[in-house]
Enzyme design. Structure first.
Site, PDB file in Angstrom:
ATOM      1  N   HIS A   1      60.527  79.499  12.861  1.00 62.92           N
ATOM      2  CA  HIS A   1      60.845  79.050  11.982  1.00 62.92           C
ATOM      3  C   HIS A   1      62.120  78.555  10.221  1.00 62.92           C
ATOM      4  O   HIS A   1      61.880  77.747   9.990  1.00 62.92           O
ATOM      5  CB  HIS A   1      59.438  79.316  11.268  1.00 62.92           C
ATOM      6  CG  HIS A   1      58.103  78.847  11.758  1.00 62.92           C
ATOM      7  ND1 HIS A   1      56.872  79.544  11.645  1.00 62.92           N
ATOM      8  CD2 HIS A   1      57.729  78.597  12.994  1.00 62.92           C
ATOM      9  CE1 HIS A   1      56.496  79.114  12.741  1.00 62.92           C
ATOM     10  NE2 HIS A   1      56.795  78.299  13.612  1.00 62.92           N
TER      11      HIS A   1
ATOM     12  N   ASP B   1      49.776  87.643  12.572  1.00 60.46           N
ATOM     13  CA  ASP B   1      48.997  86.162  12.997  1.00 60.46           C
ATOM     14  C   ASP B   1      47.727  85.372  12.064  1.00 60.46           C
ATOM     15  O   ASP B   1      47.756  84.851  11.729  1.00 60.46           O
ATOM     16  CB  ASP B   1      47.491  86.804  14.074  1.00 60.46           C
ATOM     17  CG  ASP B   1      46.532  85.973  15.493  1.00 60.46           C
ATOM     18  OD1 ASP B   1      47.323  84.378  15.175  1.00 60.46           O
ATOM     19  OD2 ASP B   1      46.161  86.478  15.897  1.00 60.46           O
TER      20      ASP B   1
ATOM     21  N   CYS C   1      56.483  70.394  20.783  1.00 63.14           N
ATOM     22  CA  CYS C   1      55.247  69.437  20.803  1.00 63.14           C
ATOM     23  C   CYS C   1      54.870  70.387  21.948  1.00 63.14           C
ATOM     24  O   CYS C   1      54.462  69.810  23.091  1.00 63.14           O
ATOM     25  CB  CYS C   1      56.502  68.237  22.289  1.00 63.14           C
ATOM     26  SG  CYS C   1      56.857  67.145  21.193  1.00 63.14           S
TER      27      CYS C   1
ATOM     28  N   LYS D   1      52.448  78.510   9.699  1.00 60.47           N
ATOM     29  CA  LYS D   1      53.147  80.566   9.496  1.00 60.47           C
ATOM     30  C   LYS D   1      53.780  80.706  11.080  1.00 60.47           C
ATOM     31  O   LYS D   1      52.804  80.454  11.486  1.00 60.47           O
ATOM     32  CB  LYS D   1      51.512  80.603   8.780  1.00 60.47           C
ATOM     33  CG  LYS D   1      50.660  80.236   9.448  1.00 60.47           C
ATOM     34  CD  LYS D   1      50.474  81.097  10.289  1.00 60.47           C
ATOM     35  CE  LYS D   1      49.159  81.160  11.666  1.00 60.47           C
ATOM     36  NZ  LYS D   1      49.091  82.820  12.210  1.00 60.47           N
TER      37      LYS D   1
ATOM     38  N   TYR E   1      64.180  64.757  21.723  1.00 60.68           N
ATOM     39  CA  TYR E   1      65.445  65.103  21.792  1.00 60.68           C
ATOM     40  C   TYR E   1      64.920  67.272  22.230  1.00 60.68           C
ATOM     41  O   TYR E   1      63.822  67.478  21.793  1.00 60.68           O
ATOM     42  CB  TYR E   1      66.052  65.789  20.939  1.00 60.68           C
ATOM     43  CG  TYR E   1      66.417  64.348  19.288  1.00 60.68           C
ATOM     44  CD1 TYR E   1      67.840  63.476  20.175  1.00 60.68           C
ATOM     45  CD2 TYR E   1      65.492  63.688  18.995  1.00 60.68           C
ATOM     46  CE1 TYR E   1      68.015  62.384  19.901  1.00 60.68           C
ATOM     47  CE2 TYR E   1      65.910  62.673  18.462  1.00 60.68           C
ATOM     48  CZ  TYR E   1      66.715  61.658  18.640  1.00 60.68           C
ATOM     49  OH  TYR E   1      67.301  61.163  17.737  1.00 60.68           O
TER      50      TYR E   1
END
Length: 378
Positions: free
Chosen positions: A80, A186, A9, A98, A56
């Site tokens: 990820h 990046d 978030c 990504k 959560y």
């Protein structure tokens, strides 16, 4: 209606994905959010009309819900791969920011998990949806310049924007263990774009990396040579004020993408896309339309309902990651690195830090700057 969970978030999850989901209200319904900062998850969830029991701090609690069809992963990069694997193993379709991971082993584990569970693993490969590359794809599909032989992607004017961590003195893009590398990680977009333009998987990598930031352990400059079958791409990227743009040479002509004042996308606006053939230069029209996030979410939804791969696949993301870490290894070892990487090697398992398990040359900038390791091997 696809019932969607948001994992992460932060700035991207809230500032980019949530507005895009709102535009596609007929396709998605957010039924839960997760964030390691539980209070942030509860705050964002409340704004979405979710109950406290739908927000959560532990991601597995969201993933264990039977009513969640798919998840968006918008966490820091080093999380990820594991999260994508966990979600896929629980039968959730995944749309992941990504890079797919900072370690090739984790990236391929996520790809394998999605394949094993029969779910889609889509990537935020938004450059594939940029107007210029949609137009380039069409021109190449028409055979406008014949067979592609050389691709040059310059992005030497990348802005070194701080992440949204909130600490003034901290930039996660320079944190090796979070980002997996520097400017090349990046802007890993450029590696999947290069493969897309070449039209074949990259098989050999050579590169040079360096940093202009004293004491930094990640690169701020990367020059990559990528070979695929009988074609080659040069990808040059840096945090700085250098030139940008894309050029493609074919058997029958050439194609050029130029940004404002010769700058770098997406930091400078698109200026022109031209094709030169038979002694004439023609400008190709490009159209904007929906944002990249909306297009990718729409494609993600279609891939789920139609049972077909998304435009940006997990496998393409894993290959791009292997290309990035192989560039680091090539710069350190001063030799060409073959792809795909052998499973079980340190480079495959650890990513950038794995270069130090190989024959690092003492004349390389990696050795001289202690890149991807830090002083005293840290």
């Amino acid at each position: 209606m696809i019932k969607l969970g948001l994992i992460g978030c932060g700035a991207v999850g809230v500032g980019a994905y949530l507005p895009a989901v709102a535009e596609l209200a007929g396709l998605f319904e957010i039924v839960g959010v997760a964030d390691a900062r539980g209070e942030r998850a509860r705050k964002i969830g409340a704004n979405l009309g979710l109950g406290a029991d739908e927000c959560y701090a532990e991601t597995t609690e969201l993933l264990d819900r039977g009513d969640v069809d798919a998840v968006v992963i918008a966490t820091p990069p080093n999380q990820h791969g594991k999260l994508a694997q966990l979600a896929a193993e629980r039968g959730k379709h995944v749309l992941c920011e990504k890079p797919l991971s900072t370690r090739p082993a984790e990236a391929w584990a996520a790809v394998d998990a999605a394949k094993g569970s029969g779910v889609q693993l889509a990537m935020m490969h938004n450059y594939l949806f940029l107007p210029e590359y949609l137009a380039v794809k069409k021109e190449l599909g028409y055979g406008a310049i014949g067979d592609v032989s050389v691709v040059v992607v310059d992005a030497l004017g990348v802005k070194d924007n701080r992440g949204a961590d909130g600490r003034v003195e901290y930039n996660w893009r320079h944190d090796l263990d979070v980002a997996g590398g520097g400017v090349l990680m990046d802007m890993i977009h450029l590696l999947y774009i290069a493969e897309f333009l070449l039209g074949a998987e990259i098989s050999k990598v050579s590169g040079y990396v360096d940093t202009t930031v004293p004491g930094d352990v990640v690169e701020s400059l990367a020059l990559c040579r990528l070979q695929a079958l009988n074609a080659v791409a040069l990808v040059n990227v840096a945090w700085g004020e250098g030139p940008g743009g894309t050029r493609v040479m074919g058997s029958d002509g050439r194609l050029s993408v130029r940004y404002r004042m010769g700058g770098t996308s997406p930091f400078d606006r698109l200026e022109s896309l031209t094709v030169v053939k038979d002694g004439e230069e023609t400008e190709v029209a490009t159209t904007g339309g929906e944002s990249g996030f909306v297009r990718i979410l729409r494609d993600f939804a279609d891939s789920i309902t139609e049972g077909r791969p998304p435009v940006g696949t997990g496998a393409a993301a894993a290959r791009a990651l292997e290309t990035a870490v192989s560039t680091y290894a090539s710069a350190a070892w001063q030799r060409v690195v073959d792809l795909p990487l052998a499973r079980g090697t340190t480079l495959y398992e650890l990513g950038a830090r794995g270069v130090w398990d190989g024959p690092v040359s003492k004349t390389s900038s990696v050795y001289e700057r202690s890149l991807f390791r830090g002083p005293e091997g840290k």
